[in-house]
Design an enzyme around this catalytic site. Structure first.
Site, PDB file in Angstrom:
ATOM      1  N   THR A 189      -0.773  -5.576  -2.217  1.00  0.00           N
ATOM      2  CA  THR A 189      -0.766  -5.573  -3.681  1.00  0.00           C
ATOM      3  C   THR A 189       0.421  -6.387  -4.195  1.00  0.00           C
ATOM      4  O   THR A 189       0.282  -7.204  -5.104  1.00  0.00           O
ATOM      5  CB  THR A 189      -0.669  -4.122  -4.211  1.00  0.00           C
ATOM      6  OG1 THR A 189      -1.841  -3.421  -3.809  1.00  0.00           O
ATOM      7  CG2 THR A 189      -0.545  -4.090  -5.724  1.00  0.00           C
ATOM      8  N   CYS A 203      -8.065   2.642  -4.160  1.00  0.00           N
ATOM      9  CA  CYS A 203      -7.079   2.314  -5.180  1.00  0.00           C
ATOM     10  C   CYS A 203      -7.589   2.543  -6.592  1.00  0.00           C
ATOM     11  O   CYS A 203      -6.836   2.483  -7.538  1.00  0.00           O
ATOM     12  CB  CYS A 203      -6.604   0.875  -5.024  1.00  0.00           C
ATOM     13  SG  CYS A 203      -5.666   0.665  -3.527  1.00  0.00           S
ATOM     14  N   GLY A 212      -0.847  -4.666   6.516  1.00  0.00           N
ATOM     15  CA  GLY A 212      -0.680  -4.082   7.842  1.00  0.00           C
ATOM     16  C   GLY A 212      -1.529  -2.850   8.087  1.00  0.00           C
ATOM     17  O   GLY A 212      -2.201  -2.734   9.115  1.00  0.00           O
TER      18      GLY A 212
END
Lengths: 412, 378
Positions: B72, B325, B201
């Site tokens: 983000t 999200c 990641g």
């Protein structure tokens, strides 16, 4: 004399067509970076020139910085007034009074960048000279051999009265042309070759061949000191030096081959390694301090044999300079005194009694058959110590050590 | 528990964790320090970046990696940074309605600040409407940001096609949010078609708190966190070296097994598509032909999504409503709506995302429980 501006002229840059904007931006940024310690300076960029507004900063200090910036054609102290003839006359008189010109011959010279200005250059010169003469006693006009020239420069942003122009370094802004790899030996010539290439906007990297224990740590430090002097002309003030351990290769050549060819083969190996470093770092130019005929290894035959191992372009800025001319430049860039410090470099130790002055390529190839060239290059590449030098005397070393490499590989 | 939300996050691979711990404990030097210990950290960081570029088939001579805290953050820095840096060239920017919130919200923000934004629609499969893209591009377009794989329905955008369309009409920079595509389905080669991309990641079995932005070196970008000048001046702050190493290692491990994992997941996916489509009251939204196998979205028509998810959750089966999200917002799922489904379907989207760690048994239990829940719920 209360000068409040420095006028900087770009010179050759103004010829550069479409790239001009990029070149000028880069030059102005370089000037600003050089002068960043003078917080109160202000800058104004106009067509073909840059005005530095001093705001009380000592101009001599700024001059010192400008003398390290490539791309500047010339610069002058200047005072500014508005574009009307009365203000110009007043300012001219003030400048003359400040300059203490009693009994001196003087002339007025006008340039009119702003063609909107109602008077022609000649008319301005006449009016100003007349005004100065009638208001300052003991001053003589002499247009043929003046002792003092009052330069009036009428631009759209204002009129500037300037003192005599001081020549800048010329060339192109630092780094604008791309990257080059300099073979840096520690002698007088190679730093000068580096400097002259930097002049044309090339950002330098350097490679140095060390042969410990035959060459000392001090010899290496001397090379790094020379590198630091070149940092002044780098775009970011930093220089990366790749230090190659050359001992094994030198030993191999020394013990196995015809000694008269030692220097030639050695240099061929150096250029192979240098090309490898260049390729690894996306560098497309090699630079050497060779001067035609200076020593045995710099005869045309030697250069031919050595050049043969690489396809990268090599510039030799000193090729046609005499030693005395090279030394002049070395003094100017303050590398001479360091260069003549008496440390052995890797060439001097192994140099044979009778080096061949006209080596033959066939012979080189024949001799090299006895060496596992690829293997030696690979091993030499693994010894490289990558040292980053900067203006603040910082030295950052990154060494290739196999022990660490294994450890690192394990983590990935 | 049956975890079916691998698109939201993944468990850390034990090999990756080992390296992460070792770097954190033993090689904690600051990558900016001048001493040898710091230099070592810098070497680790550089090697991590080299490996990341290698995994993406991008040449080190042209591309650079900037480590961030999350994808983000990487999206924010990249989109906003590029838009501001190239503002003089034009003020038109392009994205799609299907983007992740971390992209879409930045465009909304830029729109409020005076940028002109085109939001490109999608077709019935959730893939980009390429004609619409072509028509939207003008000589004022400076940035085109389009995701590679959609995080809600799994649809794949053709980056080569996007590049061709964009390059034919403008000099705009192309970015792709590649969080859901890298090291999962051999789509990395496609990334050579874009100028910059972003990865995360924790979607790749590395820890949370590490993201990366990969861009062409020649692209200018205005930084926002400037102190310290780390990450080539684009992101100040001490770089998370252990995270970078973990990400690089996770990518290496994943890319070595991409093919076998992809085949395995595809098989599971076939089963899932088949069983879901047989359930009454279930409409599968993901178009199998044009999507990745690890994401399957569907609707339980007429049932409240939240209640379905809660009921499954009670049975320790974890699935997701749209993307994690934005799952707390109640409105319809934008991409499903844009695919042309009516509100009954687009407001009740459920996403199942699987991985090589998923078993067929887990999916069988999930399908049975889902069937049960649908029958029991009012």
């Amino acid at each position: 004399m209360k000068y409040d501006h420095i006028l900087v002229r770009y010179g050759e840059l103004s010829l550069k067509g479409k790239n001009r904007g990029r070149f000028v931006d880069s030059l102005v940024n370089n000037v600003k970076r050089k002068c960043q310690s003078f917080k109160s300076l202000a800058y104004k960029k106009t067509h073909g020139r840059l005005y530095i507004i001093l705001n009380g900063v000592d101009y001599q200090e700024v001059f010192k910085k400008l003398d390290e910036v490539f791309g500047i054609h010339s610069y002058s102290l200047a005072r500014r007034c508005d574009n009307d003839i009365n203000s110009i006359k007043e300012l001219a008189l003030e400048v003359v009074k400040d300059s203490n010109l009693a009994n001196k011959r003087f002339k007025v010279e006008t340039k009119r960048g702003n063609k909107q200005f109602p008077l022609t250059s000649l008319e301005v010169s006449k009016e100003v000279a007349g005004y100065v003469l009638s208001n300052e006693k003991g001053i003589i006009v002499d247009v043929r051999s003046p002792e003092f020239t009052l330069n009036i420069d009428i631009q759209s942003t204002g009129t500037y009265i300037t003192e005599k122009a001081i020549r800048g370094l010329g060339g192109f802004p630092a780094g604008i042309s791309g990257d080059g790899l300099l073979l840096l030996s520690g002698g007088i010539d190679s730093p000068v070759a580096g400097f002259l290439t930097q002049k044309r906007g090339v950002h330098l990297h350097a490679v140095h061949f060390a042969s410990p224990p035959y060459t000392s740590e001090d010899a290496k430090l001397k090379v790094l000191d020379l590198g630091k002097k070149l940092c002044r002309y780098q775009k970011n003030g930093k220089l990366i030096v790749h230090v190659v351990n050359f001992t094994d290769i030198q030993n191999a050549i020394y013990h196995n081959l015809d000694k008269s060819y030692l220097i030639t083969i050695m240099r061929r190996m150096m250029f192979r390694i240098t090309e490898e470093i260049a390729n690894k770092n996306d560098i497309k130019l090699l630079i050497t301090g060779e001067s035609i005929g200076q020593v045995a290894s710099q005869t045309l035959d030697s250069m031919y044999c050595v050049n043969n191992v690489t396809t990268l372009p090599i510039t030799r800025p000193l090729a046609s300079l005499d030693k005395i001319e090279i030394i002049d430049i070395a003094r100017k860039i303050d590398t001479y005194e360091t260069s003549i410090l008496p440390f052995e470099d890797c060439c001097t130790i192994f140099v044979p009694k009778n080096p061949v002055t006209h080596p033959k390529l066939d012979k080189c190839l024949e001799l090299e058959e006895k060496l596992d060239i690829e293997d030696y290059i690979q091993k030499a590449m693994e010894t490289i110590e990558k040292i980053t030098l900067d203006l603040n005397n910082n030295t950052v070393t990154e060494q290739n050590s196999n022990e660490n490499s294994e450890l690192i590989d394990g983590l990935f | 528990m049956i975890y079916l939300d691998y698109t939201a996050s993944t468990p850390v691979n034990s090999e990756v964790l080992k390296s992460y711990i070792e770097v954190t404990q033993n090689y904690y030097g600051n990558a900016n320090s001048l001493h040898e210990f710091g230099v070592f950290s810098r070497r680790l960081l550089n090697q991590a970046k080299t490996q990341i570029l290698n995994m993406l088939n991008l040449p080190e001579s042209d591309y650079e990696v900037i480590m961030t805290g999350t994808a983000t953050e990487a999206n924010y820095l990249l989109i906003r940074g590029i838009a501001l840096a190239y503002k003089k060239r034009g003020n038109h920017i392009i994205t799609s309605v299907a983007e992740h919130a971390s992209v879409l919200k930045v465009f909304k923000q830029l729109e409020n600040e005076g940028f002109e934004v085109s939001y490109i629609g999608v077709d019935k499969s959730g893939c980009l409407n390429y004609d619409e893209l072509e028509n939207a591009i003008t000589d004022k377009t400076i940035l085109v940001s389009l995701m590679h794989v959609n995080n809600v329905v799994g649809s794949i955008n053709n980056l080569a096609k996007i590049k061709k369309i964009v390059n034919a009409k403008s000099d705009a920079i192309i970015h792709t949010d590649s969080v859901q595509s890298v090291c999962k389905q051999s789509l990395e080669l496609e990334l050579i078609n874009v100028d910059c991309c972003t990865i995360s990641g924790h979607k790749l079995y590395a820890p949370k708190g590490i993201g990366a932005l990969i861009k062409r070196k020649s692209i200018k970008m205005t930084p926002f966190i400037v102190g310290g000048g780390q990450e080539n001046g684009y992101r100040g702050g001490t770089t998370h070296v252990a995270g970078a190493v973990a990400l690089a290692k996770a990518m290496r491990i994943a890319s070595e097994k991409t093919k076998e994992r992809f085949e395995y997941v595809s098989e599971l996916s076939d089963y899932l598509h088949q069983s879901l489509s047989e359930l009454e009251g279930v409409e599968v939204v993901t178009d199998k032909q044009n999507s990745v196998p690890n994401i399957v979205s569907f609707s339980v028509v007429g049932k409240n999504t939240e209640i379905v998810i809660n009921s499954l959750s009670k049975e320790k089966i974890f699935v997701s409503a749209r993307s994690a999200c934005s799952s707390r917002s109640k409105s319809k799922v934008t991409i499903i709506d844009a695919m042309g489904y009516d509100e009954a379907i687009s407001s009740s989207g459920i996403r199942v995302s699987i991985s090589h760690l998923t078993t067929k048994e887990e999916l069988q239990v999930f399908v049975d429980k889902l069937k049960q829940v649908i029958n029991e719920l009012v």
